[in-house]
Design a protein around this motif. Structure first.
Motif, PDB file in Angstrom:
ATOM      1  N   LYS A 102       0.818  -1.217   0.000  1.00 28.79           N
ATOM      2  CA  LYS A 102       0.000   0.000   0.000  1.00 28.79           C
ATOM      3  C   LYS A 102       0.853   1.270   0.000  1.00 28.79           C
ATOM      4  O   LYS A 102       0.366   2.338  -0.305  1.00 28.79           O
ATOM      5  N   TYR A 103       2.138   1.148   0.335  1.00 30.43           N
ATOM      6  CA  TYR A 103       3.035   2.296   0.346  1.00 30.43           C
ATOM      7  C   TYR A 103       3.962   2.334  -0.861  1.00 30.43           C
ATOM      8  O   TYR A 103       4.829   3.192  -0.953  1.00 30.43           O
ATOM      9  N   SER A 104       3.799   1.403  -1.784  1.00 31.15           N
ATOM     10  CA  SER A 104       4.753   1.251  -2.867  1.00 31.15           C
ATOM     11  C   SER A 104       4.077   1.384  -4.223  1.00 31.15           C
ATOM     12  O   SER A 104       2.959   0.927  -4.420  1.00 31.15           O
ATOM     13  N   ASP A 105       4.792   2.017  -5.141  1.00 33.44           N
ATOM     14  CA  ASP A 105       4.342   2.061  -6.526  1.00 33.44           C
ATOM     15  C   ASP A 105       4.918   0.904  -7.326  1.00 33.44           C
ATOM     16  O   ASP A 105       4.438   0.585  -8.398  1.00 33.44           O
ATOM     17  N   ALA A 106       5.971   0.292  -6.791  1.00 30.32           N
ATOM     18  CA  ALA A 106       6.649  -0.805  -7.479  1.00 30.32           C
ATOM     19  C   ALA A 106       6.201  -2.138  -6.882  1.00 30.32           C
ATOM     20  O   ALA A 106       5.873  -2.220  -5.704  1.00 30.32           O
ATOM     21  N   PRO A 107       6.188  -3.178  -7.706  1.00 27.70           N
ATOM     22  CA  PRO A 107       5.839  -4.502  -7.185  1.00 27.70           C
ATOM     23  C   PRO A 107       6.851  -4.967  -6.144  1.00 27.70           C
ATOM     24  O   PRO A 107       8.018  -4.570  -6.177  1.00 27.70           O
ATOM     25  N   ILE A 108       6.416  -5.802  -5.239  1.00 34.55           N
ATOM     26  CA  ILE A 108       7.279  -6.331  -4.190  1.00 34.55           C
ATOM     27  C   ILE A 108       7.534  -7.811  -4.485  1.00 34.55           C
ATOM     28  O   ILE A 108       6.598  -8.589  -4.648  1.00 34.55           O
ATOM     29  N   ALA A 109       8.813  -8.164  -4.569  1.00 33.43           N
ATOM     30  CA  ALA A 109       9.188  -9.549  -4.860  1.00 33.43           C
ATOM     31  C   ALA A 109       9.059 -10.401  -3.603  1.00 33.43           C
ATOM     32  O   ALA A 109       9.335  -9.954  -2.489  1.00 33.43           O
ATOM     33  N   ALA A 110       8.602 -11.618  -3.787  1.00 35.92           N
ATOM     34  CA  ALA A 110       8.514 -12.595  -2.709  1.00 35.92           C
ATOM     35  C   ALA A 110       9.075 -13.907  -3.249  1.00 35.92           C
ATOM     36  O   ALA A 110       9.322 -14.046  -4.452  1.00 35.92           O
ATOM     37  N   PHE A 111       9.260 -14.871  -2.356  1.00 37.75           N
ATOM     38  CA  PHE A 111       9.918 -16.111  -2.727  1.00 37.75           C
ATOM     39  C   PHE A 111       9.135 -17.315  -2.224  1.00 37.75           C
ATOM     40  O   PHE A 111       8.816 -17.394  -1.031  1.00 37.75           O
ATOM     41  N   ILE A 112       8.854 -18.232  -3.129  1.00 35.15           N
ATOM     42  CA  ILE A 112       8.162 -19.469  -2.765  1.00 35.15           C
ATOM     43  C   ILE A 112       8.973 -20.208  -1.708  1.00 35.15           C
ATOM     44  O   ILE A 112       8.415 -20.731  -0.739  1.00 35.15           O
ATOM     45  N   SER A 113      10.285 -20.238  -1.878  1.00 31.95           N
ATOM     46  CA  SER A 113      11.149 -20.951  -0.936  1.00 31.95           C
ATOM     47  C   SER A 113      11.000 -20.411   0.483  1.00 31.95           C
ATOM     48  O   SER A 113      10.960 -21.179   1.451  1.00 31.95           O
ATOM     49  N   GLU A 114      10.896 -19.121   0.620  1.00 27.55           N
ATOM     50  CA  GLU A 114      10.728 -18.508   1.941  1.00 27.55           C
ATOM     51  C   GLU A 114       9.341 -18.819   2.505  1.00 27.55           C
ATOM     52  O   GLU A 114       9.201 -19.145   3.686  1.00 27.55           O
ATOM     53  N   ASN A 115       8.313 -18.733   1.655  1.00 27.69           N
ATOM     54  CA  ASN A 115       6.956 -19.069   2.099  1.00 27.69           C
ATOM     55  C   ASN A 115       6.909 -20.499   2.633  1.00 27.69           C
ATOM     56  O   ASN A 115       6.358 -20.753   3.713  1.00 27.69           O
ATOM     57  N   LEU A 116       7.459 -21.435   1.871  1.00 29.53           N
ATOM     58  CA  LEU A 116       7.391 -22.837   2.266  1.00 29.53           C
ATOM     59  C   LEU A 116       8.277 -23.134   3.476  1.00 29.53           C
ATOM     60  O   LEU A 116       7.928 -23.985   4.301  1.00 29.53           O
ATOM     61  N   ALA A 117       9.388 -22.432   3.616  1.00 26.22           N
ATOM     62  CA  ALA A 117      10.221 -22.592   4.807  1.00 26.22           C
ATOM     63  C   ALA A 117       9.476 -22.090   6.044  1.00 26.22           C
ATOM     64  O   ALA A 117       9.594 -22.677   7.130  1.00 26.22           O
ATOM     65  N   ASP A 118       8.686 -21.039   5.892  1.00 23.09           N
ATOM     66  CA  ASP A 118       7.864 -20.547   6.999  1.00 23.09           C
ATOM     67  C   ASP A 118       6.824 -21.593   7.421  1.00 23.09           C
ATOM     68  O   ASP A 118       6.611 -21.833   8.608  1.00 23.09           O
ATOM     69  N   VAL A 119       6.197 -22.212   6.444  1.00 21.58           N
ATOM     70  CA  VAL A 119       5.223 -23.272   6.733  1.00 21.58           C
ATOM     71  C   VAL A 119       5.940 -24.453   7.397  1.00 21.58           C
ATOM     72  O   VAL A 119       5.455 -25.012   8.387  1.00 21.58           O
ATOM     73  N   TYR A 120       7.094 -24.808   6.860  1.00 23.51           N
ATOM     74  CA  TYR A 120       7.881 -25.916   7.401  1.00 23.51           C
ATOM     75  C   TYR A 120       8.247 -25.681   8.864  1.00 23.51           C
ATOM     76  O   TYR A 120       8.222 -26.606   9.678  1.00 23.51           O
ATOM     77  N   GLN A 121       8.570 -24.456   9.208  1.00 23.53           N
ATOM     78  CA  GLN A 121       8.982 -24.152  10.577  1.00 23.53           C
ATOM     79  C   GLN A 121       7.882 -24.547  11.569  1.00 23.53           C
ATOM     80  O   GLN A 121       8.152 -25.242  12.546  1.00 23.53           O
ATOM     81  N   ASP A 122       6.657 -24.133  11.318  1.00 25.01           N
ATOM     82  CA  ASP A 122       5.570 -24.485  12.233  1.00 25.01           C
ATOM     83  C   ASP A 122       5.186 -25.953  12.125  1.00 25.01           C
ATOM     84  O   ASP A 122       4.960 -26.620  13.136  1.00 25.01           O
TER      85      ASP A 122
END
Length: 181
Positions: A102-122
């Motif tokens: 909401k504060y950015s005019d540019a797209p924000i990059a994200a990573f599948i690997s980070e998302n899945l590592a977050d799920v893996y942690q829990d």
């Protein structure tokens, strides 16, 4: 507490344990898969994990019980790195739901690997504590996992799933479809 009334032994909890264990084993062995096989299975396994998490029974966390979490920062980073290496150029996607968007005019990059590592942690902490069999710790990690799902990793899972869906069904992705074709 009797097993019939104990949320630790609830059918939905046991089914979540089974799916969480399968997910953890899947990401731990991700380097043994082709990109296509990984993406293909992930797009089937992640919705099941999400569904099973939504069905977990409500449990109140107790402040005096502090479960020993087993997924270390090194384990998290190892999983994230394995997934990033496997996915390569497919790891990055544009996150339209990022809070900073909401504060950015540019797209924000994200990573599948980070998302899945977050799920893996829990999921990994959950499975590890269930293996120990200490009912107090199991009850506590059940409460923590459900709350973390609601507030964080459920969204991370959905972000990864959307990106993986796009990769899986993108005809220009050039994934090795050796199993499928």
């Amino acid at each position: 507490m009797e097993k019939e009334n104990n949320p630790v032994y609830d059918r939905n909890t046991i089914e979540f344990v089974a799916v969480a264990l399968e997910f953890c084993n899947f990401v731990e062995t991700s380097s043994q898969h082709s990109v296509f096989d990984f993406v293909n299975k992930a797009t089937k396994l992640l919705p099941l994990l999400y569904l099973k998490a939504t069905l977990l029974p409500d449990v109140e966390a107790e402040e005096e019980v502090e479960p020993d979490l087993t997924v270390t920062e090194d384990m998290y980073e190892s999983i994230r790195t394995k997934l990033a290496t496997l996915l390569g150029e497919h790891d990055t996607y544009l996150d339209t739901f990022h809070p900073d968007m909401k504060y950015s005019d540019a797209p924000i990059a994200a990573f599948i690997s980070e998302n899945l590592a977050d799920v893996y942690q829990d999921a990994g902490n959950f499975v590890a504590l269930f293996r120990e069999g200490n009912e107090d710790a199991m009850r506590e990690i059940l409460a923590i996992c459900k709350e973390n799902f609601r507030t964080y990793w459920g969204g991370q899972l959905l972000n990864a799933l959307k990106a993986l869906h796009t990769i899986r069904y993108d005809e220009d992705a050039n994934l090795d479809m050796n199993e499928e074709e």
